[in-house]
Scaffold this motif. Sequence first.
Motif, mmCIF file in Angstrom:
data_model
loop_
_atom_site.group_PDB
_atom_site.id
_atom_site.type_symbol
_atom_site.label_atom_id
_atom_site.label_comp_id
_atom_site.label_asym_id
_atom_site.label_seq_id
_atom_site.Cartn_x
_atom_site.Cartn_y
_atom_site.Cartn_z
ATOM 1 N N TRP A 143 0.850 -1.191 0.000
ATOM 2 C CA TRP A 143 0.000 0.000 0.000
ATOM 3 C C TRP A 143 0.887 1.243 0.000
ATOM 4 C CZ3 TRP A 143 1.506 -1.808 4.696
ATOM 5 C CH2 TRP A 143 1.578 -0.951 5.792
ATOM 6 N N PHE A 144 0.388 2.270 -0.692
ATOM 7 C CA PHE A 144 1.104 3.518 -0.861
ATOM 8 C C PHE A 144 0.437 4.620 -0.042
ATOM 9 C CE2 PHE A 144 1.657 1.628 -5.273
ATOM 10 C CZ PHE A 144 2.932 1.154 -5.028
ATOM 11 N N ALA A 145 1.247 5.508 0.507
ATOM 12 C CA ALA A 145 0.717 6.706 1.157
ATOM 13 C C ALA A 145 0.487 7.790 0.114
ATOM 14 C CB ALA A 145 1.687 7.206 2.217
ATOM 15 N N HIS A 146 -0.668 8.413 0.168
ATOM 16 C CA HIS A 146 -1.063 9.600 -0.601
ATOM 17 C C HIS A 146 -1.727 9.242 -1.930
ATOM 18 C CE1 HIS A 146 0.833 11.882 2.497
ATOM 19 N NE2 HIS A 146 2.006 11.307 2.256
ATOM 20 N N GLY A 147 -0.984 8.840 -2.943
ATOM 21 C CA GLY A 147 -1.600 8.444 -4.205
ATOM 22 C C GLY A 147 -2.455 9.534 -4.833
ATOM 23 N N ILE A 148 -1.938 10.746 -4.856
ATOM 24 C CA ILE A 148 -2.723 11.873 -5.355
ATOM 25 C C ILE A 148 -2.723 11.932 -6.885
ATOM 26 C CG2 ILE A 148 -2.909 14.394 -5.391
ATOM 27 C CD1 ILE A 148 -1.540 14.328 -2.588
ATOM 28 N N HIS A 149 -1.548 11.784 -7.476
ATOM 29 C CA HIS A 149 -1.382 12.079 -8.901
ATOM 30 C C HIS A 149 -1.348 10.813 -9.749
ATOM 31 C CE1 HIS A 149 -0.811 16.261 -7.872
ATOM 32 N NE2 HIS A 149 0.021 15.879 -6.926
ATOM 33 N N PHE A 150 -2.409 10.009 -9.645
ATOM 34 C CA PHE A 150 -2.557 8.816 -10.474
ATOM 35 C C PHE A 150 -3.429 9.121 -11.684
ATOM 36 C CE2 PHE A 150 -1.925 6.132 -6.462
ATOM 37 C CZ PHE A 150 -0.631 5.767 -6.813
ATOM 38 N N VAL A 201 -5.500 16.844 -4.301
ATOM 39 C CA VAL A 201 -6.629 16.080 -3.771
ATOM 40 C C VAL A 201 -6.632 14.697 -4.412
ATOM 41 C CG1 VAL A 201 -9.125 15.993 -3.485
ATOM 42 C CG2 VAL A 201 -7.955 18.214 -3.500
ATOM 43 N N ALA A 202 -6.510 13.668 -3.588
ATOM 44 C CA ALA A 202 -6.528 12.298 -4.105
ATOM 45 C C ALA A 202 -7.903 11.962 -4.681
ATOM 46 C CB ALA A 202 -6.165 11.317 -2.996
ATOM 47 N N ARG A 203 -7.906 11.101 -5.687
ATOM 48 C CA ARG A 203 -9.145 10.759 -6.410
ATOM 49 C C ARG A 203 -9.893 9.624 -5.697
ATOM 50 N NH1 ARG A 203 -7.017 10.035 -12.474
ATOM 51 N NH2 ARG A 203 -9.261 9.719 -12.849
ATOM 52 N N ILE A 204 -10.251 9.887 -4.451
ATOM 53 C CA ILE A 204 -10.833 8.843 -3.614
ATOM 54 C C ILE A 204 -12.173 8.331 -4.155
ATOM 55 C CG2 ILE A 204 -11.642 8.281 -1.293
ATOM 56 C CD1 ILE A 204 -8.560 8.572 -1.633
ATOM 57 N N PRO A 205 -13.106 9.185 -4.575
ATOM 58 C CA PRO A 205 -14.353 8.628 -5.110
ATOM 59 C C PRO A 205 -14.131 7.665 -6.272
ATOM 60 C CG PRO A 205 -14.611 10.968 -4.669
ATOM 61 C CD PRO A 205 -13.155 10.658 -4.494
#
Length: 452
Positions: free
Chosen positions: A266-273, A302-306
Amino acid sequence: MASLLIRDLDTVVTCDDADSVLRHVDLYCEDGRIRAIGPDLAVQADEVLDGSHLLCYPGLINTHHHLYQQFSRNLPEVQNLELFPWLKALYEIWKNLDTEVVHASSLTGMGELMKNGCTTCFDHHYVFPAGCGDLLGAQFAAADELGMRMVASRGSMDLSVKDGGLPPDSVVQSVDAILEDSAALIERWHDPSYGSMRQIALAPCSPFSVSRELLLQSAKLARQYHVRLHTHLAETKDEERYTLDRYGLRPLAYLESLGWVGPDVWFAHGIHFTDAELDLLAETGTGVAHCPVSNMKLSSGVARIPEMLQRGIHVGLAVDGSASQDGSDLLEEIRICYLLHRLHCSAAAPSGYDVLKLATRGSASLLGREDIGCLAVGKCADLFLVDSRRLELVGACYDPKNVFGTVGLRAPVDYTVVNGCITVAHGKLTGIDEAKTAENARHVCDRYLGKN
């Protein structure tokens, strides 16, 4: 171990597979497990709580922290910096870490987490100055004093400024030294059993502070020992430019080329995918620890959580290090996460209950744990309790599933229970003297920062 019975709970939000909400039930714990949930249980216990006005929730699970940063928060000289310059400035402080600092900062950081309903903490510790002593031992000692369930990490860095990285020479180590110590720490501390209180993950710091060889060998070692892998990834555009310039690959493609995807990562943050990268995470079962407050403070994005949740990506919640979050309150993180995505995505945003599940079921999945994250018979007895009669909650408890996202909680929880033991009672930690701990921690912090 002692037994605990909580009688006539007003409401139990279980976060189980059926999203069950139970009313007016008893909850019985024995030997660290939930043994029964139901009305009018015919059992006796060593300790009995009146739950008639209490809301009960699974213990929160923090999936990314840097506890040592508790003593480098709210520093004026770094308040307006973004990640790379922020790190360079703070490494000049962090290079002075030792066991006393790590023990005291871990006590205060995990103590704050626990007072706000957190029962399991993963800490990403990657700063090991020469001669610093047994830092993970100091962390586990702090967890034991508090009664916290802890997953520690043998983090690492081997690229200093002279190698094109960010940290100074004094906090990097050779690959061989890191791997040797990693194996020793796994053998000493890692307990894979159901209900384990102590586990280890391997966690090289980030693509811009570790070498290709260290990432590759860490993945091999983790899989040899069946422990999990963690690192920062896709946090900033600076990181993206770094891996493109140095390796000709975007951050995730670079990590994928070294074996760093899969259900044990697992990765921390993952904002710019990108869309394709989100698809890869979903296909491989690779997870993401979402750190909204830290991402906001460092202007990372802002991470693309949705979209991650729509794809079925495993997502957990985390406070991140106290130098970027300035605190250790996962309940606060729930509300800010909810509000951030409402602002950014409107109706597509996760509900308050969805975010609660990120901090419970989702976080448990990142740590590979099936024994925590929900309230059900046979699961670990990790939970927190809030008195519904509080002035701040008047008119807010008709929807107990969503209340922490929509309304929030602006004071410690009433009780926290870890492994069937009460670790917070009436808003106070039971395992330590808070006033004495805070006084000692201030002295240690003053010495560490040169404020004496």
